[in-house]
Enzyme design. Sequence first.
Site, PDB file in Angstrom:
ATOM      1  CE  LYS A   1      -3.191  -9.048  11.771  1.00 21.21           C
ATOM      2  NZ  LYS A   1      -1.999  -8.298  12.204  1.00 21.21           N
TER       3      LYS A   1
ATOM      4  NE  ARG B   1      -3.901  -1.986   9.076  1.00 12.84           N
ATOM      5  CZ  ARG B   1      -4.049  -3.117   8.391  1.00 12.84           C
ATOM      6  NH1 ARG B   1      -4.286  -4.257   9.030  1.00 12.84           N
ATOM      7  NH2 ARG B   1      -3.962  -3.114   7.076  1.00 12.84           N
TER       8      ARG B   1
END
Length: 283
Positions: free
Chosen positions: A227, A261
């Site tokens: 991210k 994750r």
Amino acid sequence: MQSTLQFGRFNFPWRGQGVRARVMGILNVTPDSFSDGGHYQSLEFALSHAEQMIQEGVDIIDIGGESSRPGAPPVSLEDELRRVMPVLYAVRDMGPAISVDTYKPQVMREAIIAGADMINDINGFRAPGAIEAVKDSDCALCIMHMQSDPQHMQLAPLYTNVVEDIINFLRERAEALMAAGIDPRRLCIDPGFGFGKTVEHNYALLKATARLMNALNLPLLAGLSRKSMVGAVTGKPVEQRMAGSVGGALAAVAQGALIVRVHDVAETVDALKVFQAGSPLQR
């Protein structure tokens, strides 16, 4: 005190000596996800990627049929079902636990019928009918925080106190699920890194991983792989964020996160093996 997360066919201990963090591998069957959109759209390629993640030691495979990247447009119910369900039926008996990433109640219902072990909802089970769709199953429910929606969430994220605000949101959602009769042993939380947060918000939440878990007495899933918060610190583009993503996963696990994750399964599995073998804080 809750010490085990009921995860469909599985049970994952998350408190006590020797607890092992679990690696959730991302399987996006979408044309436009920010990191791997389009790579695994066909059933053949999706299965190949699932098999690769299993060889690499994945514990959970998270199937998503709608991109939640900033600015992503919504996907119709029919398109999401068409993308997700064939993959779910194909991978459900391959060994790992299976999660389905959706906020649509009808997709939740179909996924549960097909044998999903977790419903992973970026909308925190706020959609009308979402709680009713999941309450009578035994699958785990991941409650995530998102400010606004994927189309608008990164325009101007604003909080009074990001950690306290998100604790309050997650507590309210957990209480709503439990009020519907859902066993708290099925619940876990996700602060929603990158979902309506600035870089500063994201790192305040990462540093507060243990505080979030302790405030709610629920296990935590951390999803920060590749991210922009990783890119902001490393200066690397998406395709070069593997090492930074592994570092973020370790930072979360060091504070007690149960699930990370990730896109890079093999590297995360190896890093966690070494970290957990050598950590004096081994739980």
